[in-house]
Write a protein that holds these residues in place. Structure first.
Motif, PDB file in Angstrom:
ATOM      1  N   MET A   1       0.815  -1.191   0.000  1.00  0.00           N
ATOM      2  CA  MET A   1       0.000   0.000   0.000  1.00  0.00           C
ATOM      3  C   MET A   1       0.862   1.260   0.000  1.00  0.00           C
ATOM      4  SD  MET A   1      -3.200  -0.918   2.471  1.00  0.00           S
ATOM      5  CE  MET A   1      -2.480  -2.232   3.426  1.00  0.00           C
ATOM      6  N   LEU A   2       2.027   1.207   0.657  1.00  0.00           N
ATOM      7  CA  LEU A   2       2.901   2.371   0.640  1.00  0.00           C
ATOM      8  C   LEU A   2       3.350   2.688  -0.780  1.00  0.00           C
ATOM      9  CD1 LEU A   2       5.221   1.828   3.726  1.00  0.00           C
ATOM     10  CD2 LEU A   2       3.514   3.605   3.425  1.00  0.00           C
ATOM     11  N   ASN A   3       3.631   1.663  -1.562  1.00  0.00           N
ATOM     12  CA  ASN A   3       4.122   1.868  -2.918  1.00  0.00           C
ATOM     13  C   ASN A   3       3.047   2.386  -3.859  1.00  0.00           C
ATOM     14  OD1 ASN A   3       6.629   0.982  -2.124  1.00  0.00           O
ATOM     15  ND2 ASN A   3       6.260  -1.116  -2.740  1.00  0.00           N
ATOM     16  N   THR A   4       1.795   2.272  -3.479  1.00  0.00           N
ATOM     17  CA  THR A   4       0.712   2.728  -4.332  1.00  0.00           C
ATOM     18  C   THR A   4       0.240   4.125  -3.961  1.00  0.00           C
ATOM     19  OG1 THR A   4      -1.028   1.785  -2.935  1.00  0.00           O
ATOM     20  CG2 THR A   4      -0.111   0.367  -4.669  1.00  0.00           C
ATOM     21  N   GLY A   5       0.829   4.719  -2.929  1.00  0.00           N
ATOM     22  CA  GLY A   5       0.424   6.053  -2.507  1.00  0.00           C
ATOM     23  C   GLY A   5      -0.800   6.055  -1.612  1.00  0.00           C
ATOM     24  N   ARG A   6      -1.210   4.909  -1.173  1.00  0.00           N
ATOM     25  CA  ARG A   6      -2.388   4.808  -0.317  1.00  0.00           C
ATOM     26  C   ARG A   6      -1.940   4.798   1.148  1.00  0.00           C
ATOM     27  NH1 ARG A   6      -5.363  -0.191  -2.537  1.00  0.00           N
ATOM     28  NH2 ARG A   6      -6.704   0.261  -0.767  1.00  0.00           N
ATOM     29  N   ASN A   7      -1.355   5.898   1.575  1.00  0.00           N
ATOM     30  CA  ASN A   7      -0.796   5.989   2.924  1.00  0.00           C
ATOM     31  C   ASN A   7      -1.845   5.813   4.006  1.00  0.00           C
ATOM     32  OD1 ASN A   7       1.972   6.474   2.277  1.00  0.00           O
ATOM     33  ND2 ASN A   7       1.379   8.497   1.614  1.00  0.00           N
ATOM     34  N   PHE A   8      -3.036   6.373   3.804  1.00  0.00           N
ATOM     35  CA  PHE A   8      -4.081   6.254   4.818  1.00  0.00           C
ATOM     36  C   PHE A   8      -4.419   4.790   5.058  1.00  0.00           C
ATOM     37  CE2 PHE A   8      -8.512   5.939   6.157  1.00  0.00           C
ATOM     38  CZ  PHE A   8      -8.479   6.706   7.316  1.00  0.00           C
ATOM     39  N   ALA A  10      -2.522   2.241   4.399  1.00  0.00           N
ATOM     40  CA  ALA A  10      -1.349   1.602   4.990  1.00  0.00           C
ATOM     41  C   ALA A  10      -1.288   1.865   6.494  1.00  0.00           C
ATOM     42  CB  ALA A  10      -0.080   2.110   4.307  1.00  0.00           C
ATOM     43  N   ILE A  11      -1.549   3.094   6.889  1.00  0.00           N
ATOM     44  CA  ILE A  11      -1.520   3.445   8.316  1.00  0.00           C
ATOM     45  C   ILE A  11      -2.548   2.609   9.074  1.00  0.00           C
ATOM     46  CG2 ILE A  11      -2.022   5.285   9.975  1.00  0.00           C
ATOM     47  CD1 ILE A  11      -0.800   7.237   7.832  1.00  0.00           C
ATOM     48  N   GLN A  12      -3.732   2.461   8.506  1.00  0.00           N
ATOM     49  CA  GLN A  12      -4.778   1.662   9.157  1.00  0.00           C
ATOM     50  C   GLN A  12      -4.338   0.204   9.289  1.00  0.00           C
ATOM     51  OE1 GLN A  12      -7.440   3.041  10.576  1.00  0.00           O
ATOM     52  NE2 GLN A  12      -6.613   4.981   9.877  1.00  0.00           N
ATOM     53  N   TRP A  28       5.903  -1.128  12.649  1.00  0.00           N
ATOM     54  CA  TRP A  28       6.329   0.158  13.218  1.00  0.00           C
ATOM     55  C   TRP A  28       7.089   0.973  12.185  1.00  0.00           C
ATOM     56  CZ3 TRP A  28       4.414   2.191  17.456  1.00  0.00           C
ATOM     57  CH2 TRP A  28       3.920   1.363  18.465  1.00  0.00           C
ATOM     58  N   ARG A  29       8.024   0.311  11.473  1.00  0.00           N
ATOM     59  CA  ARG A  29       8.809   1.031  10.448  1.00  0.00           C
ATOM     60  C   ARG A  29       7.904   1.573   9.352  1.00  0.00           C
ATOM     61  NH1 ARG A  29      12.978  -3.387  10.563  1.00  0.00           N
ATOM     62  NH2 ARG A  29      11.766  -4.212   8.830  1.00  0.00           N
ATOM     63  N   ASN A  30       6.983   0.742   8.889  1.00  0.00           N
ATOM     64  CA  ASN A  30       6.126   1.146   7.780  1.00  0.00           C
ATOM     65  C   ASN A  30       5.123   2.218   8.174  1.00  0.00           C
ATOM     66  OD1 ASN A  30       7.269  -0.456   5.732  1.00  0.00           O
ATOM     67  ND2 ASN A  30       6.193  -2.247   6.493  1.00  0.00           N
ATOM     68  N   ILE A  31       4.595   2.150   9.376  1.00  0.00           N
ATOM     69  CA  ILE A  31       3.650   3.197   9.786  1.00  0.00           C
ATOM     70  C   ILE A  31       4.382   4.538   9.920  1.00  0.00           C
ATOM     71  CG2 ILE A  31       3.700   2.938  12.302  1.00  0.00           C
ATOM     72  CD1 ILE A  31       0.646   3.259  12.258  1.00  0.00           C
ATOM     73  N   SER A  32       5.618   4.506  10.398  1.00  0.00           N
ATOM     74  CA  SER A  32       6.364   5.765  10.499  1.00  0.00           C
ATOM     75  C   SER A  32       6.634   6.333   9.109  1.00  0.00           C
ATOM     76  CB  SER A  32       7.665   5.567  11.282  1.00  0.00           C
ATOM     77  OG  SER A  32       8.559   4.740  10.574  1.00  0.00           O
ATOM     78  N   THR A  33       6.966   5.478   8.142  1.00  0.00           N
ATOM     79  CA  THR A  33       7.186   5.935   6.778  1.00  0.00           C
ATOM     80  C   THR A  33       5.911   6.529   6.192  1.00  0.00           C
ATOM     81  OG1 THR A  33       8.918   4.296   6.429  1.00  0.00           O
ATOM     82  CG2 THR A  33       7.873   5.206   4.453  1.00  0.00           C
ATOM     83  N   ALA A  34       4.794   5.855   6.413  1.00  0.00           N
ATOM     84  CA  ALA A  34       3.511   6.356   5.890  1.00  0.00           C
ATOM     85  C   ALA A  34       3.168   7.707   6.509  1.00  0.00           C
ATOM     86  CB  ALA A  34       2.401   5.341   6.155  1.00  0.00           C
ATOM     87  N   LEU A  35       3.387   7.847   7.813  1.00  0.00           N
ATOM     88  CA  LEU A  35       3.106   9.125   8.474  1.00  0.00           C
ATOM     89  C   LEU A  35       4.017  10.232   7.926  1.00  0.00           C
ATOM     90  CD1 LEU A  35       2.595   7.825  12.117  1.00  0.00           C
ATOM     91  CD2 LEU A  35       0.854   8.937  10.691  1.00  0.00           C
ATOM     92  N   MET A  36       5.285   9.907   7.712  1.00  0.00           N
ATOM     93  CA  MET A  36       6.209  10.887   7.140  1.00  0.00           C
ATOM     94  C   MET A  36       5.761  11.275   5.733  1.00  0.00           C
ATOM     95  SD  MET A  36       9.847   9.374   8.550  1.00  0.00           S
ATOM     96  CE  MET A  36      10.831  10.321   7.421  1.00  0.00           C
ATOM     97  N   ASN A  37       5.341  10.286   4.934  1.00  0.00           N
ATOM     98  CA  ASN A  37       4.865  10.565   3.577  1.00  0.00           C
ATOM     99  C   ASN A  37       3.654  11.490   3.582  1.00  0.00           C
ATOM    100  OD1 ASN A  37       6.828   8.912   2.507  1.00  0.00           O
ATOM    101  ND2 ASN A  37       5.469   7.184   2.162  1.00  0.00           N
ATOM    102  N   GLU A  38       2.867  11.405   4.627  1.00  0.00           N
ATOM    103  CA  GLU A  38       1.676  12.243   4.763  1.00  0.00           C
ATOM    104  C   GLU A  38       2.011  13.615   5.353  1.00  0.00           C
ATOM    105  OE1 GLU A  38      -1.904  11.554   4.278  1.00  0.00           O
ATOM    106  OE2 GLU A  38      -0.899  10.225   2.866  1.00  0.00           O
ATOM    107  N   GLY A  39       3.283  13.831   5.740  1.00  0.00           N
ATOM    108  CA  GLY A  39       3.662  15.096   6.357  1.00  0.00           C
ATOM    109  C   GLY A  39       3.225  15.199   7.807  1.00  0.00           C
ATOM    110  N   ARG A  40       2.911  14.077   8.411  1.00  0.00           N
ATOM    111  CA  ARG A  40       2.431  14.048   9.798  1.00  0.00           C
ATOM    112  C   ARG A  40       3.614  13.746  10.729  1.00  0.00           C
ATOM    113  NH1 ARG A  40      -2.641  10.113   8.869  1.00  0.00           N
ATOM    114  NH2 ARG A  40      -2.627  10.070  11.155  1.00  0.00           N
ATOM    115  N   HIS A  41       4.575  14.658  10.744  1.00  0.00           N
ATOM    116  CA  HIS A  41       5.843  14.440  11.434  1.00  0.00           C
ATOM    117  C   HIS A  41       5.690  14.353  12.955  1.00  0.00           C
ATOM    118  CE1 HIS A  41       7.699  14.930   7.578  1.00  0.00           C
ATOM    119  NE2 HIS A  41       7.100  16.097   7.428  1.00  0.00           N
TER     120      HIS A  41
END
Length: 174
Positions: A1-8, A10-12, A28-41
């Protein structure tokens, strides 16, 4: 899901995985990446800290933590985290590029230049590092070098709007 741009999505999904197993490091690693991709630092910060609690010697996690701190404006923490990353993996071109950006933001242009050049020694065709190098040279008033680095960046990645803005600025100064 991260590779498809579907961060929301992926986070779920990763949140559910963490609820099922709090020690599941990939989630944990992937959720942090998804949050960063969303600008939710701000939200990514405690997640990345959890990654490091589970795996304290992870150089990528330290580098990403440095990026989060930089985006949050905490440059001292960004510098410390990125330097720790480089202790674990000294030849990481992305960490050296990030370090150059941190040093530039701190006003230490000599260190910014050295770190960015090191990044390019390790990965010569990185358009972002060339663009950053152009910005450093511009601030150092070395406009010919700034122009060459920015043109190289655009040769490698012609559709980079930031590099085009930098190029305009350099031509204006010239």
């Amino acid at each position: 899901m991260l590779n498809t741009g579907r961060n929301f999505d992926a986070i779920q999904a990763f949140t559910i995985a963490i609820k099922l197993d709090e020690s599941f490091l990939p989630a944990w690693r992937n959720i942090s990446t998804a949050l960063m991709n969303e600008g939710r630092h701000q939200e990514a910060l405690p997640v990345m800290q959890q990654v490091l609690e589970l795996q304290p010697d992870n150089p990528t996690a330290h580098m990403n933590l440095g990026s989060i701190y930089q985006d949050l404006g905490n440059l001292d923490q960004a510098l410390a985290s990125t330097l720790i990353s480089l202790e674990f993996k000294p030849d990481n071109p992305d960490a050296h590029m990030n370090l150059g950006g941190i040093y530039k933001a701190l006003g230490n242009l000599d260190q910014a230049l050295a770190s960015t050049l090191k990044s390019l020694d390790l990965k010569p065709d990185n358009p972002d590092a060339h663009m950053n190098l152009g910005g450093i040279y511009k601030e150092l008033k070395q406009l010919d070098h700034a122009l060459a680095a920015t043109l190289k960046s655009l040769e490698l990645k012609p559709d980079n709007p930031q590099a085009h803005r930098n190029l305009r600025s350099i031509y204006t100064d010239l």
